[in-house]
Design a protein around this motif. Structure first.
Motif, mmCIF file in Angstrom:
data_model
loop_
_atom_site.group_PDB
_atom_site.id
_atom_site.type_symbol
_atom_site.label_atom_id
_atom_site.label_comp_id
_atom_site.label_asym_id
_atom_site.label_seq_id
_atom_site.Cartn_x
_atom_site.Cartn_y
_atom_site.Cartn_z
ATOM 1 N N LEU A 278 -19.352 -1.120 30.268
ATOM 2 C CA LEU A 278 -20.675 -1.606 29.890
ATOM 3 C C LEU A 278 -20.939 -1.286 28.422
ATOM 4 N N LYS A 279 -21.342 -2.305 27.672
ATOM 5 C CA LYS A 279 -21.725 -2.105 26.271
ATOM 6 C C LYS A 279 -23.240 -2.215 26.182
ATOM 7 N N VAL A 280 -23.882 -1.191 25.619
ATOM 8 C CA VAL A 280 -25.331 -1.172 25.455
ATOM 9 C C VAL A 280 -25.635 -1.172 23.964
ATOM 10 N N VAL B 137 -33.974 5.807 42.968
ATOM 11 C CA VAL B 137 -32.518 5.708 42.863
ATOM 12 C C VAL B 137 -32.105 4.301 43.279
ATOM 13 N N SER B 138 -31.262 3.666 42.456
ATOM 14 C CA SER B 138 -30.828 2.292 42.710
ATOM 15 C C SER B 138 -29.337 2.145 42.429
ATOM 16 N N ALA B 139 -28.725 1.177 43.093
ATOM 17 C CA ALA B 139 -27.344 0.801 42.802
ATOM 18 C C ALA B 139 -27.382 -0.549 42.102
ATOM 19 N N TYR B 140 -26.689 -0.653 40.974
ATOM 20 C CA TYR B 140 -26.611 -1.902 40.215
ATOM 21 C C TYR B 140 -25.176 -2.403 40.241
ATOM 22 N N GLN B 141 -25.015 -3.712 40.302
ATOM 23 C CA GLN B 141 -23.712 -4.338 40.134
ATOM 24 C C GLN B 141 -23.883 -5.486 39.152
ATOM 25 N N ILE B 142 -23.133 -5.426 38.052
ATOM 26 C CA ILE B 142 -23.250 -6.417 36.980
ATOM 27 C C ILE B 142 -21.923 -7.163 36.889
ATOM 28 N N ALA C 296 -24.285 -5.405 28.363
ATOM 29 C CA ALA C 296 -23.373 -6.480 28.748
ATOM 30 C C ALA C 296 -22.136 -5.890 29.388
ATOM 31 N N ASN C 297 -21.663 -6.558 30.442
ATOM 32 C CA ASN C 297 -20.386 -6.190 31.049
ATOM 33 C C ASN C 297 -19.301 -6.830 30.195
ATOM 34 N N THR D 76 -13.368 -6.970 32.760
ATOM 35 C CA THR D 76 -12.960 -8.019 33.703
ATOM 36 C C THR D 76 -13.355 -7.692 35.139
ATOM 37 N N ASP D 77 -13.896 -6.486 35.367
ATOM 38 C CA ASP D 77 -14.333 -6.072 36.695
ATOM 39 C C ASP D 77 -15.848 -5.897 36.707
ATOM 40 N N PRO D 78 -16.475 -5.968 37.887
ATOM 41 C CA PRO D 78 -17.913 -5.705 37.945
ATOM 42 C C PRO D 78 -18.229 -4.287 37.462
ATOM 43 N N VAL D 79 -19.372 -4.127 36.804
ATOM 44 C CA VAL D 79 -19.880 -2.808 36.465
ATOM 45 C C VAL D 79 -20.723 -2.347 37.648
#
Length: 142
Positions: free
Chosen positions: A86-88, A57-62, A116-117, A120-123
């Protein structure tokens, strides 16, 4: 054991209706299902590792405007979008999905894709990987 773990995780996290339960003191506990999936983002069936399953389990911030490198996952990866947009994009087919706060993602397995984020805010993502013990779940395209 692998099937029991997967069944328990899916049953607990992905049931189809709100369930009420009681904790040991008799106080109500409300369970709100967030998602129910049987296929990946590209429509393929979810398949689990065949031996020595490890859950990571991980936390990501993009950051806004950031684009992850093209990569693929050999094992299942699930993500809950805590914040952002988030666009994948599946680089093999050109198909894209956009995920927003509150969405649940079952990532593509074995397919090259890029995220890609676009907001305008962090993902912020809560990411759960099911891998063979000791294995990594991200392969970068050379």
């Amino acid at each position: 054991m692998r099937k029991i773990l997967a069944s328990a995780l899916l049953a607990a996290a992905l049931s189809s209706s709100t369930a009420n339960a009681l904790d040991s003191s008799g106080t109500p506990v409300v369970v709100t299902p967030l998602a129910s999936k049987t296929t990946t983002a590209s429509g393929r069936p979810i398949t689990l590792p065949q031996k020595n399953v490890e859950v990571q389990v991980s936390a990501y911030q993009i950051a806004p405007g950031a684009t992850l490198p093209v990569h693929k996952h050999p094992f299942p990866r699930y993500a809950y979008v805590e914040a952002g947009t988030l666009k994948v994009t599946n680089v093999e087919t050109g198909n894209s999905n956009t995920y927003k706060t509150g969405d649940f993602i079952v990532e593509m397995i074995g397919q090259w894709h890029q995220a890609a984020n676009i907001g305008t805010d962090p993902v912020k993502l809560l990411v759960i990987d099911q891998v063979e013990q000791g294995a990594k779940n991200t392969i970068l395209k050379q």
